[in-house]
Design an enzyme around this catalytic site. Structure first.
Site, PDB file in Angstrom:
ATOM      1  N   LYS A   1     -17.392  -6.787   7.692  1.00  0.00           N
ATOM      2  CA  LYS A   1     -16.071  -7.403   7.598  1.00  0.00           C
ATOM      3  C   LYS A   1     -15.404  -7.356   8.963  1.00  0.00           C
ATOM      4  O   LYS A   1     -15.283  -6.275   9.554  1.00  0.00           O
ATOM      5  CB  LYS A   1     -15.225  -6.651   6.560  1.00  0.00           C
ATOM      6  CG  LYS A   1     -13.984  -7.382   6.144  1.00  0.00           C
ATOM      7  CD  LYS A   1     -13.398  -6.737   4.901  1.00  0.00           C
ATOM      8  CE  LYS A   1     -12.077  -7.367   4.526  1.00  0.00           C
ATOM      9  NZ  LYS A   1     -11.518  -6.793   3.313  1.00  0.00           N
TER      10      LYS A   1
ATOM     11  N   HIS B   1       0.845  -1.212   0.000  1.00  0.00           N
ATOM     12  CA  HIS B   1       0.000   0.000   0.000  1.00  0.00           C
ATOM     13  C   HIS B   1       0.877   1.258   0.000  1.00  0.00           C
ATOM     14  O   HIS B   1       0.610   2.213  -0.723  1.00  0.00           O
ATOM     15  CB  HIS B   1      -0.865   0.060   1.267  1.00  0.00           C
ATOM     16  CG  HIS B   1      -1.880  -1.037   1.424  1.00  0.00           C
ATOM     17  ND1 HIS B   1      -1.969  -1.822   2.558  1.00  0.00           N
ATOM     18  CD2 HIS B   1      -2.864  -1.469   0.607  1.00  0.00           C
ATOM     19  CE1 HIS B   1      -2.964  -2.679   2.428  1.00  0.00           C
ATOM     20  NE2 HIS B   1      -3.521  -2.503   1.245  1.00  0.00           N
TER      21      HIS B   1
ATOM     22  N   SER C   1      -2.472  -7.879   3.490  1.00  0.00           N
ATOM     23  CA  SER C   1      -2.716  -7.680   4.930  1.00  0.00           C
ATOM     24  C   SER C   1      -2.995  -9.028   5.586  1.00  0.00           C
ATOM     25  O   SER C   1      -2.550  -9.298   6.704  1.00  0.00           O
ATOM     26  CB  SER C   1      -3.912  -6.748   5.144  1.00  0.00           C
ATOM     27  OG  SER C   1      -3.680  -5.507   4.546  1.00  0.00           O
TER      28      SER C   1
ATOM     29  N   ARG D   1      -2.447  -6.458  -7.737  1.00  0.00           N
ATOM     30  CA  ARG D   1      -1.267  -7.304  -7.535  1.00  0.00           C
ATOM     31  C   ARG D   1      -1.255  -8.362  -8.636  1.00  0.00           C
ATOM     32  O   ARG D   1      -0.738  -8.162  -9.703  1.00  0.00           O
ATOM     33  CB  ARG D   1      -1.320  -7.947  -6.144  1.00  0.00           C
ATOM     34  CG  ARG D   1      -0.946  -7.002  -5.028  1.00  0.00           C
ATOM     35  CD  ARG D   1      -1.283  -7.566  -3.707  1.00  0.00           C
ATOM     36  NE  ARG D   1      -2.675  -7.979  -3.678  1.00  0.00           N
ATOM     37  CZ  ARG D   1      -3.347  -8.343  -2.606  1.00  0.00           C
ATOM     38  NH1 ARG D   1      -2.749  -8.392  -1.458  1.00  0.00           N
ATOM     39  NH2 ARG D   1      -4.609  -8.668  -2.679  1.00  0.00           N
TER      40      ARG D   1
END
Ligand code: PNS
Length: 166
Positions: A42, A18, A129, A91
């Site tokens: 979430k 990030h 993450s 990515r």
């Protein structure tokens, strides 16, 4: 004042991937708002305040970069901030399907809002993450994968969890 580009995400926690994207995006977008999503559906390891704090510390007052949080629809937040660009990082191919869906849904909801994609730096392609949290949980080495503040916060968080079953 120039309208900002919004870089939204969960940032649970912010990674070097990030950070790389933010540094590169700054050269393209004079104003960038890193927007931490408050998503009640979430389950996150860090609260929104903690995620914002880590970003602020990692960024240490980069000119042109602001950290904020939002709840609800991203398109509504972008409208409220007067933004017409959403920035997302890509990515691997596996990111594509979800990003494609989100970009199209957002375009349907707000036709004037464009989504821009930047490729994550090659040294960060495999960093997420999620994987960082897992490696940290089992005391693996996460140096170089996340900013120092995140290493400290993850250690503290895992310390709090010690005693609970893994
Ligand atoms: O870092 P993430 O978890 O990939 O970020 C996803 C995020 C927060 C950008 C996305 O879930 C989002 O925009 N949430 C806000 C709610 C919303 O607008 N949903 C509709 C988009 S399809």
């Amino acid at each position: 004042m120039e309208s900002p580009a919004i870089y939204p995400g969960s940032f649970d926690p912010v990674t070097c991937g990030h950070m790389d994207l933010i540094h590169r995006a700054r050269k393209v977008f004079p104003r960038l708002v890193v927007a931490v999503a408050i998503n009640i559906h979430k389950k996150t390891m860090f609260t929104v305040e903690e995620r914002v704090d880590m970003l602020l510390e990692a960024l240490c007052d980069q000119p042109g970069v602001e950290v904020d949080s939002f709840s609800g629809l991203l398109v509504d937040y972008a409208r409220q901030r007067g933004a017409n660009i959403i920035l997302r990082g890509l990515r691997a191919l596996s990111d594509f399907e979800n990003e494609f869906q989100m970009a199209h849904m957002n375009r349907r909801l707000a036709p004037n809002l464009e989504t821009f994609f930047m490729m994550t730096g090659q040294e960060h392609f495999y960093v997420s993450s999620q994987t960082v949290k897992e490696v940290a949980y089992f005391n693996g080495d996460i140096s170089g994968l996340v900013p120092d503040v995140v290493i400290r916060r993850l250690r503290a968080k895992n310390g709090q969890l010690a005693g609970f079953s893994k």
